[in-house]
Design a protein around this motif. Structure first.
Motif, PDB file in Angstrom:
ATOM      1  N   TYR A 103      -0.672   9.839   2.862  1.00  0.00           N
ATOM      2  CA  TYR A 103      -0.733   9.395   1.473  1.00  0.00           C
ATOM      3  C   TYR A 103      -0.229  10.465   0.512  1.00  0.00           C
ATOM      4  O   TYR A 103       0.355  10.155  -0.517  1.00  0.00           O
ATOM      5  CB  TYR A 103      -2.165   8.992   1.095  1.00  0.00           C
ATOM      6  N   PHE A 132       5.296   5.284  -1.776  1.00  0.00           N
ATOM      7  CA  PHE A 132       4.498   4.383  -2.603  1.00  0.00           C
ATOM      8  C   PHE A 132       5.167   4.086  -3.954  1.00  0.00           C
ATOM      9  O   PHE A 132       4.653   3.279  -4.735  1.00  0.00           O
ATOM     10  CB  PHE A 132       3.109   4.970  -2.830  1.00  0.00           C
ATOM     11  N   TYR A 148      -0.461  -5.646  -0.823  1.00  0.00           N
ATOM     12  CA  TYR A 148       0.549  -5.049   0.060  1.00  0.00           C
ATOM     13  C   TYR A 148       1.938  -5.609  -0.193  1.00  0.00           C
ATOM     14  O   TYR A 148       2.952  -4.983   0.163  1.00  0.00           O
ATOM     15  CB  TYR A 148       0.169  -5.282   1.530  1.00  0.00           C
ATOM     16  N   THR A 152      -2.301   4.330  -3.481  1.00  0.00           N
ATOM     17  CA  THR A 152      -2.355   4.593  -2.042  1.00  0.00           C
ATOM     18  C   THR A 152      -3.615   3.926  -1.487  1.00  0.00           C
ATOM     19  O   THR A 152      -4.552   3.627  -2.243  1.00  0.00           O
ATOM     20  CB  THR A 152      -2.415   6.097  -1.738  1.00  0.00           C
ATOM     21  N   PRO A 153      -3.683   3.671  -0.192  1.00  0.00           N
ATOM     22  CA  PRO A 153      -4.919   3.129   0.375  1.00  0.00           C
ATOM     23  C   PRO A 153      -6.145   3.994   0.069  1.00  0.00           C
ATOM     24  O   PRO A 153      -7.237   3.469  -0.125  1.00  0.00           O
ATOM     25  CB  PRO A 153      -4.619   3.082   1.873  1.00  0.00           C
ATOM     26  N   ARG A 154      -5.970   5.312   0.014  1.00  0.00           N
ATOM     27  CA  ARG A 154      -7.107   6.175  -0.323  1.00  0.00           C
ATOM     28  C   ARG A 154      -7.580   5.905  -1.745  1.00  0.00           C
ATOM     29  O   ARG A 154      -8.785   5.858  -2.020  1.00  0.00           O
ATOM     30  CB  ARG A 154      -6.729   7.654  -0.176  1.00  0.00           C
ATOM     31  N   SER A 165      -2.830   0.393   9.376  1.00  0.00           N
ATOM     32  CA  SER A 165      -1.609   0.511   8.588  1.00  0.00           C
ATOM     33  C   SER A 165      -1.906   0.304   7.112  1.00  0.00           C
ATOM     34  O   SER A 165      -2.958  -0.237   6.735  1.00  0.00           O
ATOM     35  CB  SER A 165      -0.589  -0.525   9.047  1.00  0.00           C
ATOM     36  N   ASP A 166      -0.965   0.719   6.268  1.00  0.00           N
ATOM     37  CA  ASP A 166      -1.142   0.519   4.835  1.00  0.00           C
ATOM     38  C   ASP A 166      -1.311  -0.959   4.506  1.00  0.00           C
ATOM     39  O   ASP A 166      -2.151  -1.335   3.685  1.00  0.00           O
ATOM     40  CB  ASP A 166       0.062   1.074   4.066  1.00  0.00           C
ATOM     41  N   THR A 167      -0.511  -1.807   5.136  1.00  0.00           N
ATOM     42  CA  THR A 167      -0.598  -3.250   4.888  1.00  0.00           C
ATOM     43  C   THR A 167      -1.990  -3.766   5.175  1.00  0.00           C
ATOM     44  O   THR A 167      -2.587  -4.483   4.353  1.00  0.00           O
ATOM     45  CB  THR A 167       0.429  -4.012   5.749  1.00  0.00           C
ATOM     46  N   TYR A 194      -4.591  -2.392   2.598  1.00  0.00           N
ATOM     47  CA  TYR A 194      -4.561  -3.102   1.313  1.00  0.00           C
ATOM     48  C   TYR A 194      -5.275  -4.444   1.418  1.00  0.00           C
ATOM     49  O   TYR A 194      -6.038  -4.832   0.532  1.00  0.00           O
ATOM     50  CB  TYR A 194      -3.117  -3.327   0.868  1.00  0.00           C
TER      51      TYR A 194
END
Length: 424
Positions: A280, A291, A334, A354-356, A377-379, A382
C-alpha cells in the motif's frame, strides 16, 4: 422512589470502588446518564443495577475459564460485529460465512477459534449449532439496499423476500432463534430495509421476531459519521428473550456534525507512519502509485458526472480531502473508487483509498494503526470492507446491550452464574 433508587445506585457504586466515569464503558451508558442516576433525577435501569451488584460483590471478572456470554456470528463477513462484543468477555462458539475470501480474512484475524467456519447457513441444521446466549447477524443487505433494489429492478430480478438467494436468509436467522432461544440477538442491515416494499418487509421481520416471543424495542438507524469519517447509516435491531426496559433512545451516539475527518485515517505520506504497509505504501510512506487513477479513468468519471449533471441527476464521483467526510464505502469500490476519491491537489489525478485506509475508515484499525490482517487481494479487500459494519458503532451498541445480557446471565444457573467482566 427516586431517592431510594439513587441511594441504591450510589451505595453500589461506592462498594464497587468505581467512579461514574469508569462505570460508563462497563454499563454502556454515558456519564451524563449515570450522573442523572447518581443525583436521583432519573431511576437507574434495573439491568444496570444488577450488573453493579455483581461488581460490588467482587464478581465483575468472569469466573476462571468461563466467558461472560457465548455468542454465534452469522453472515460473519470479516468479523466486524464480533469485534464489538468479544472484547467485553464474549466467546464465539459458532461462525457462518459462505464467501471463501471473507473466510480467509476472518480466520487470519481470529486464529485461535476452537471451531471451523461453517459455510452456507441454509444447509446447516439449527440443532447442530452450539447453545449460545447471544445471536449476532448482519444478514445480507443487497436485496434491501437502494443500490441493490435499483440493480435488480433494472435486470428484472426479484428483491427483498422475493429474492430466493438472499432475501429469505432472514428466515434462517429466525429458525435458529426459534431452536435455541438465546437471551438476546442483534441484527444489522441497511437503512433502506425500513422502507423496502412500502414498509411491508420490515413489518414482516419485526412481526416474526415478536411472534417468537422476543421483546423487540424500536430499532434505531445510526449514522457512523460520529465515529468514523464516513456517512454510513445502518439499522440495528435488538431483541431480548425476557421483557426489559432496554431502549436505543438513550444510547449516547456522537453527533455526526462533530465526527472525525479523513485526515485521521489517511496515510500521512510524510514518513511518520511506521514502516511500509505491504504494497500500500513504499519505504518512505508514500502511497503506491497503483492507487492513483489513470488519465483514461479520471476523464471517464468526469465526463460521466457532467453528463448526469446536465440531465439533472445527482450521479457523480465524490472528491474529498483530509478535512472532509467520505460518502458510504460500498462493495463496488474496487471497480473505479468513484464514491471516495482522494484529492491530491495541483491538478493531479485523484487516488483511491488503500485497503488499509478502508480498514481504518470502517474502524477495524484505529487511526495510524495497521493491526488488522488483510491477506486477500485489493479487489477482495474492497468488497469485504464495503460489505462490513462500522466497528465503533457496534462497540457502542455492545456496551449498551451488555448489562441486559449479563443481568439475565446472573439468573440462569445453566450457565454457571457467569458474570460481566470488568472492562474500561
Amino acid at each position: 422512589m427516586l431517592d431510594e433508587s439513587r441511594s441504591d445506585f450510589s451505595r453500589l457504586r461506592e462498594r464497587a470502588g468505581l467512579s461514574v466515569e469508569a462505570l460508563g464503558p462497563i454499563l454502556g451508558y454515558s456519564s451524563a446518564t449515570l450522573y442523572r442516576w447518581e443525583r436521583g433525577e432519573a431511576p437507574p435501569r434495573q439491568a444496570a443495577l444488577a450488573v453493579l451488584e455483581d461488581l460490588a460483590r467482587g464478581q465483575g471478572v468472569a469466573e476462571a475459564g468461563q466467558p461472560a456470554f457465548r455468542f454465534i456470528d452469522l453472515f460473519a463477513g470479516i468479523g466486524g460485529i464480533r469485534r464489538g462484543f468479544e472484547p467485553l468477555g464474549g466467546k464465539c462458539v459458532f461462525t457462518s460465512e459462505w464467501d471463501r475470501w471473507a473466510k480467509l480474512t476472518y480466520s487470519a484475524n481470529f486464529p485461535h477459534d476452537d471451531h471451523e467456519i461453517a459455510g452456507d447457513i441454509t444447509k446447516i441444521d439449527a440443532k447442530d449449532i452450539p447453545a449460545h446466549d447471544l445471536l449476532l447477524a448482519g444478514f445480507p443487505c443487497q436485496p434491501f439496499s437502494i443500490a441493490g433494489v435499483s440493480k435488480k429492478n433494472a435486470l428484472g430480478r426479484a428483491h427483498g423476500f422475493a429474492d430466493e438467494t438472499q432475501g429469505t436468509l432472514f428466515f434462517d436467522v429466525a429458525r435458529i432463534i426459534a431452536e435455541h432461544r438465546p437471551k438476546a440477538f442483534l441484527l444489522e442491515n441497511v437503512k433502506n430495509l425500513v422502507n423496502h416494499d412500502k414498509g411491508r418487509t420490515f413489518a414482516v421481520i419485526l412481526g416474526r421476531l415478536r411472534e417468537l416471543g422476543y421483546h423487540v424495542p424500536t430499532p434505531r438507524v445510526i449514522n457512523a459519521k460520529g465515529y468514523v469519517p464516513q456517512h454510513r447509516e445502518r439499522i440495528l435491531i435488538a431483541g431480548f428473550r425476557e421483557e426489559c426496559d432496554f431502549t436505543f433512545d438513550d444510547l449516547d451516539v456522537p453527533s455526526p456534525l462533530n465526527g472525525p475527518k479523513l485526515k485521521a485515517i489517511l496515510h500521512p505520506e510524510d514518513g511518520s507512519e511506521k514502516g511500509p504497509d505491504k504494497h500500500y505504501t513504499d519505504a518512505t510512506g508514500r502511497v503506491n502509485p497503483k492507487f492513483i487513477l489513470t488519465d483514461h479513468l479520471w476523464r471517464y468519471l468526469q465526463d460521466y458526472a457532467a453528463k448526469h449533471r446536465a440531465a439533472g441527476n445527482g450521479f457523480g464521483f465524490g472528491l474529498v480531502g483530509p478535512g472532509d467526510v467520505a460518502r458510504t464505502l460500498s462493495a463496488r469500490y474496487y471497480k473505479d473508487g468513484s464514491e471516495i476519491l482522494i484529492d491530491r491537489g495541483d491538478g493531479q489525478n485523484p487516488r483511491r483509498l488503500t485497503p488499509r485506509e478502508c480498514a481504518r475508515l470502517m474502524g477495524f484499525d484505529k487511526p495510524g494503526e495497521s493491526a488488522f490482517k488483510i491477506p486477500v487481494s485489493d479487489t477482495q479487500a474492497y468488497k469485504q470492507f464495503g460489505n462490513s459494519v462500522a466497528v465503533p458503532v457496534i462497540e457502542a451498541v455492545a456496551r449498551h446491550m451488555l448489562p441486559f445480557i449479563a443481568a439475565e446471565a446472573t439468573q440462569d444457573p445453566a450457565h454457571l452464574q457467569r458474570r460481566l467482566p470488568l472492562v474500561g
